[in-house]
Enzyme design. Structure first.
Site, PDB file in Angstrom:
ATOM      1  N   ASP A 112     -10.194 -36.097  -0.199  1.00 12.66           N
ATOM      2  CA  ASP A 112      -9.131 -36.162   0.813  1.00 12.66           C
ATOM      3  C   ASP A 112      -8.064 -37.195   0.455  1.00 12.66           C
ATOM      4  O   ASP A 112      -8.263 -38.054  -0.409  1.00 12.66           O
ATOM      5  CB  ASP A 112      -9.710 -36.466   2.202  1.00 12.66           C
ATOM      6  CG  ASP A 112     -10.418 -37.810   2.254  1.00 12.66           C
ATOM      7  OD1 ASP A 112     -11.083 -38.190   1.255  1.00 12.66           O
ATOM      8  OD2 ASP A 112     -10.299 -38.499   3.276  1.00 12.66           O
TER       9      ASP A 112
ATOM     10  N   GLU B  76     -12.919 -39.641   3.200  1.00 14.59           N
ATOM     11  CA  GLU B  76     -13.111 -41.067   2.914  1.00 14.59           C
ATOM     12  C   GLU B  76     -12.054 -41.905   3.605  1.00 14.59           C
ATOM     13  O   GLU B  76     -12.261 -43.082   3.879  1.00 14.59           O
ATOM     14  CB  GLU B  76     -13.046 -41.298   1.389  1.00 14.59           C
ATOM     15  CG  GLU B  76     -13.497 -42.689   0.949  1.00 14.59           C
ATOM     16  CD  GLU B  76     -12.366 -43.714   0.834  1.00 14.59           C
ATOM     17  OE1 GLU B  76     -12.663 -44.900   0.648  1.00 14.59           O
ATOM     18  OE2 GLU B  76     -11.167 -43.325   0.922  1.00 14.59           O
TER      19      GLU B  76
END
Lengths: 353, 353
Positions: free
Chosen positions: B71, B127
């Site tokens: 991400d 994350e």
């Protein structure tokens, strides 16, 4: 809406309270007050916005302004007025701040066609909001002649006792700066909140001055009223702002108050955001002396800022004197003791007889 | 969307960057990664949410995890990727944090069918948001066996050098209380902001500890990252809250970090709001030693908190090692040097040959 100036002062207070007049919405009440005063042939009436001025013109040796604001803070489930006869209390929004005082003013206007001193009654708009809207302040600019007098009584709640003068107020932002960094590598930055330690140390060590003026002991105060700083949970912040409020005795001018605060925070970035002068008690003036003697009881200094300072700007000594305990102003359970209303009315009538 | 694992590492980074994958929207990218890895017969692939795990199973004496998150932070007018060949730089969201590292992982997966150590590749979701969503954290709970290894490499940007372990982080609110009063009669109250002077004094006088662990010098930090207090411009405030962030070296446990902060602010009301452990560098372990020797260059401590701490919880020594300068992570002008990409790929291939 119609007001009955022949009613007793408590009933008249109730009538005033029941005409809602939150700041900026005083028109209906101002219309009713104006109409009632225009019925009285011994008064000449002037209207400015939602502010009403009514004057006698009997050629007396002294003139006294008696003033009160018509607006209230927002409704808080405390209308209409509610009488508690067993406790001798009238409850409701504005009973204390300050339609009780306004009712006393209207009773004096109606019942004293030939007062011993010429009288100027001022019932004004927008005291509870920013000062640019304040009806009394506007009048000091548009019609200073209308306000000329030897003495002024502002009927703000003061427990039906005399509170003389008022302290000034100054607001400032004291700013520290630093340098941002990631808080995981904080030694690469400079923490502006840590730098504010010294600002708070000085405030914590502040010793208030308590000067005696005209026999009254004032009490200054310098306080942080707000503090803010921080960028994010992982950033060393580069700015911290401490908002301070300085309440200063009326023997300091606004310029002296500002100089004091700038000196107090020497070394820091200081921005003045608000500054209003205090008002000297003026108890050495003959009209004030006579009033205080007539009222009797203890005279106290006014610590909070009120519109008496507007009169000081015009060189007119002024006191606060009105029914109600100021601690209940702006509260949901606002109320006024009936005894305050009748005592204020009686005392002023005797002084002006 | 299809990924071409036969392309060079720079082209592959570009492909990954151009499949937008802001946190919570990783599905399209995770699908593409899973599909590409399933084409490789020497790997067994497991999918959990939008996290993909691929493992060799060659019966080697050691196993190494190589991990990266899929991400990115939100788009900031920095997509698609843009190559600056003359400067040797690839620009765009995620180039640095951390699709460059993901591209290296995919190149190793494709090009090393028989690595010298068994490998577990982990490409995970979420994350950049609250840790409850973190794909690696979820995996440590749902499938700890899948992650078992002797050593872990997290390909977070670290300038293509080794940053070992990481510091822990603790957030707390330190609260002072007082008693409200009107600021015109401030002596009737107790100012909670003034009471915070001592909190800031302690912070300003804080001396950071700099312990040496496995030959690396860590550097702690204790900072106010926020401060708030104040009721209104005319009220002595009854509460002030200082938000502090403590970054602690990995030789302290979370319990020890909390005890330190509580002791540091002894006498004040302390509420812990966030607490994450650090990770010991673990450079004494054979796999770690061999890796560091193979990479060469200086090994630095990691000051910021990263997901290497997740491996510490499983007892697996872990280092950060990835392309890109972390200072450009989360920035509008995020970018990665092409040389970092090729160097990381080459170094790891040699170590695993």
């Amino acid at each position: 809406m119609q007001l009955d100036l022949a009613a007793d002062v408590v009933t008249l207070t109730e009538q005033l309270v029941n005409i809602e007049s939150v700041s900026h919405h005083e028109q209906v009440l101002a219309d009713a007050v104006e109409a009632a005063l225009r019925e009285l042939p011994h008064l000449s009436v002037v209207r400015r916005g939602h502010t009403v001025v009514a004057r006698t013109d009997l050629g007396r040796g002294e003139r006294v302004v008696i003033a009160g604001h018509l607006d209230t803070v927002p409704v808080n489930d405390n209308l209409p007025a509610r009488r508690d006869d067993s406790a001798g209390i009238l409850h409701g929004l504005g009973t204390c701040d300050m339609k009780g005082g306004d009712a006393v003013i209207l009773k004096l206007a109606a019942d004293l066609p030939e007062p011993s001193r010429d009288l100027t009654f001022v019932l004004y708009e927008a005291e509870e909001v920013e000062s640019t809207f304040n009806g009394l302040r506007k009048l000091t600019e548009s019609d200073p002649d209308l306000l000329q007098a030897d003495f002024a009584i502002l009927m703000e709640p003061s427990n039906a006792g005399v509170e003389a003068g008022c302290q000034g107020t100054l607001r400032a932002e004291v700013r520290t700066s630093g340098e941002r960094a990631h808080s995981a590598r904080s030694w690469q930055g400079v923490n502006a909140i840590h730098a504010a330690a010294e600002v708070l140390n000085r405030l914590a060590g502040y010793e208030p001055r308590r000067p005696e003026l005209d026999g009254l002991t004032y009490h200054e105060g310098l306080n942080a009223v707000g503090i803010r700083g921080g960028v994010a949970g992982n950033v060393v912040p580069d700015e911290c702002v401490v908002e301070v409020n300085f309440r200063f005795a009326p023997d300091r001018s606004t310029a002296e108050a500002e100089a004091f605060v700038r000196d107090f925070f020497d070394g820091f970035d200081v921005t003045i955001t608000d500054l209003a002068p205090g008002a000297m008690p003026g108890l050495d003036r003959p009209a004030a002396k006579a009033f205080v003697e007539s009222v009797g009881g203890e005279v106290n200094p006014k610590f909070g800022w009120t519109d008496v300072a507007q009169f000081t700007q015009l060189g007119i000594p002024a006191v606060n004197y009105g029914p109600g305990d100021p601690l209940f102003a702006h509260k949901q359970d606002e109320h006024v003791p009936v005894e305050h209303l009748t005592r204020c009315e009686q005392t002023l009538k005797e002084w002006l007889a």
